[in-house]
Write an enzyme that holds these catalytic residues in place. Sequence first.
Site, PDB file in Angstrom:
ATOM      1  N   CYS A 142     -83.412 -20.308  63.713  1.00  0.00           N
ATOM      2  CA  CYS A 142     -82.678 -20.684  62.492  1.00  0.00           C
ATOM      3  C   CYS A 142     -83.042 -22.096  62.011  1.00  0.00           C
ATOM      4  O   CYS A 142     -84.161 -22.327  61.596  1.00  0.00           O
ATOM      5  CB  CYS A 142     -81.176 -20.523  62.708  1.00  0.00           C
ATOM      6  SG  CYS A 142     -80.279 -20.403  61.129  1.00  0.00           S
ATOM      7  N   LYS A 163     -75.138 -19.571  50.498  1.00  0.00           N
ATOM      8  CA  LYS A 163     -75.409 -19.360  51.916  1.00  0.00           C
ATOM      9  C   LYS A 163     -75.668 -17.887  52.217  1.00  0.00           C
ATOM     10  O   LYS A 163     -74.960 -17.001  51.750  1.00  0.00           O
ATOM     11  CB  LYS A 163     -74.232 -19.863  52.750  1.00  0.00           C
ATOM     12  CG  LYS A 163     -74.458 -19.763  54.253  1.00  0.00           C
ATOM     13  CD  LYS A 163     -73.261 -20.299  55.024  1.00  0.00           C
ATOM     14  CE  LYS A 163     -73.502 -20.236  56.525  1.00  0.00           C
ATOM     15  NZ  LYS A 163     -72.343 -20.765  57.295  1.00  0.00           N
ATOM     16  N   SER A 192     -77.076 -16.586  59.167  1.00  0.00           N
ATOM     17  CA  SER A 192     -76.047 -17.530  58.745  1.00  0.00           C
ATOM     18  C   SER A 192     -76.746 -18.851  58.441  1.00  0.00           C
ATOM     19  O   SER A 192     -76.881 -19.716  59.298  1.00  0.00           O
ATOM     20  CB  SER A 192     -74.998 -17.707  59.852  1.00  0.00           C
ATOM     21  OG  SER A 192     -74.027 -18.654  59.478  1.00  0.00           O
ATOM     22  N   HIS A 235     -79.993 -14.945  63.745  1.00  0.00           N
ATOM     23  CA  HIS A 235     -79.239 -15.261  64.958  1.00  0.00           C
ATOM     24  C   HIS A 235     -79.029 -14.013  65.805  1.00  0.00           C
ATOM     25  O   HIS A 235     -77.905 -13.521  65.941  1.00  0.00           O
ATOM     26  CB  HIS A 235     -77.885 -15.869  64.591  1.00  0.00           C
ATOM     27  CG  HIS A 235     -77.944 -17.294  64.161  1.00  0.00           C
ATOM     28  ND1 HIS A 235     -78.190 -18.330  65.047  1.00  0.00           N
ATOM     29  CD2 HIS A 235     -77.794 -17.865  62.942  1.00  0.00           C
ATOM     30  CE1 HIS A 235     -78.188 -19.478  64.385  1.00  0.00           C
ATOM     31  NE2 HIS A 235     -77.950 -19.229  63.112  1.00  0.00           N
ATOM     32  N   GLU A 237     -78.792 -13.843  68.789  1.00  0.00           N
ATOM     33  CA  GLU A 237     -77.965 -14.185  69.949  1.00  0.00           C
ATOM     34  C   GLU A 237     -76.466 -14.150  69.658  1.00  0.00           C
ATOM     35  O   GLU A 237     -75.644 -14.224  70.583  1.00  0.00           O
ATOM     36  CB  GLU A 237     -78.346 -15.584  70.464  1.00  0.00           C
ATOM     37  CG  GLU A 237     -77.736 -16.755  69.716  1.00  0.00           C
ATOM     38  CD  GLU A 237     -78.402 -17.093  68.379  1.00  0.00           C
ATOM     39  OE1 GLU A 237     -77.987 -18.077  67.732  1.00  0.00           O
ATOM     40  OE2 GLU A 237     -79.343 -16.370  67.978  1.00  0.00           O
ATOM     41  N   ARG A 249     -63.687 -20.669  59.507  1.00  0.00           N
ATOM     42  CA  ARG A 249     -63.859 -22.123  59.506  1.00  0.00           C
ATOM     43  C   ARG A 249     -64.134 -22.640  58.101  1.00  0.00           C
ATOM     44  O   ARG A 249     -63.546 -23.639  57.654  1.00  0.00           O
ATOM     45  CB  ARG A 249     -65.010 -22.492  60.440  1.00  0.00           C
ATOM     46  CG  ARG A 249     -65.394 -23.966  60.461  1.00  0.00           C
ATOM     47  CD  ARG A 249     -66.812 -24.133  60.982  1.00  0.00           C
ATOM     48  NE  ARG A 249     -67.796 -23.510  60.088  1.00  0.00           N
ATOM     49  CZ  ARG A 249     -69.054 -23.242  60.439  1.00  0.00           C
ATOM     50  NH1 ARG A 249     -69.479 -23.509  61.664  1.00  0.00           N
ATOM     51  NH2 ARG A 249     -69.890 -22.704  59.561  1.00  0.00           N
TER      52      ARG A 249
END
EC number: 2.3.1.46
Length: 309
Positions: A142, A163, A192, A235, A237, A249
């Site tokens: 990333c 985003k 992300s 991502h 993971e 968040r």
Amino acid sequence: MPIRVPDELPAVSFLRNENVFVMASSRAKTQEIRPLKVLILNLMPKKIETENQFLRLLSNSPLQVDIQLLRVDSRESKNTPTEHLNNFYCDFEDIQDQNFDGLIVTGAPLGLVDFCDVAYWPQIERIIAWAKEHVTSTLFVCWAVQAALNILYGIPKMTREVKLSGIYQHQTLEPLALLTRGFDETFLAPHSRYADFPVEVLQQYTDLDILVSSEEAGAYLFASKDKRVAFVTGHPEYDVDTLAGEYQRDLAAGLNPQVPLNYFPSDDASLRPKASWRSHGHLLFANWLNYYVYQITPFDLRHMNPTLD
């Protein structure tokens, strides 16, 4: 074979509860094999969570992997206890004279920060330069992809207006490549990021092999021909609830984020999402460990010759 970590690392009990094969250092010393030495430069704020995610993927391999955690930011962390960092992380000065079979550089929440304003940018430049002589293969993830492309290829930071967040469909472009061996023709993976990775830019300014792309997310997986560096812009993971946590968040911060695409059932953030990318993530990391690290690294790390024709 399992990953090999310090006995007291929190990930040991966490991953064992998931039936992940983790070998504490005390037991690993009884096995007469040379484990792969993998260095993880963890740039994420929630370091323990990120450790768990990457160690889970690295554990699903027949190779024994000796993990060393690295930090570059000496500022006090708001998300990780100082005691944990002091006990389980090393500084670059501690390992700069060593060689490693593999290096993983994680993402970081710096998508809207100019490189020159990143507090530890000089350290990132230094580590990437060091890896050329001291690491067989490096995997960038990333934000680290964006940083490495700038340092290694001079590609300026490219940022999306909105985003990219959600689970996206990807197409395997090079199914016979070692890094994509066993990949489905299409598969899902999380993203992300604000960073943009247009395929045409990579083709114009680098000689990297683009192995996987997405119509919506751009280039996803690409690598150098000598297998010294590999890049994954998403991502794989991530835990099942990581995107949900980031969404909540950003809501709390008043950023008015879009609901992550193809993530929550019926786009209802009150419903629990389901992971649809785990098998891909495990296969990607197993391929990297086997074909980009194990198959080309020297048995004696004092004699580095990390190139495969």
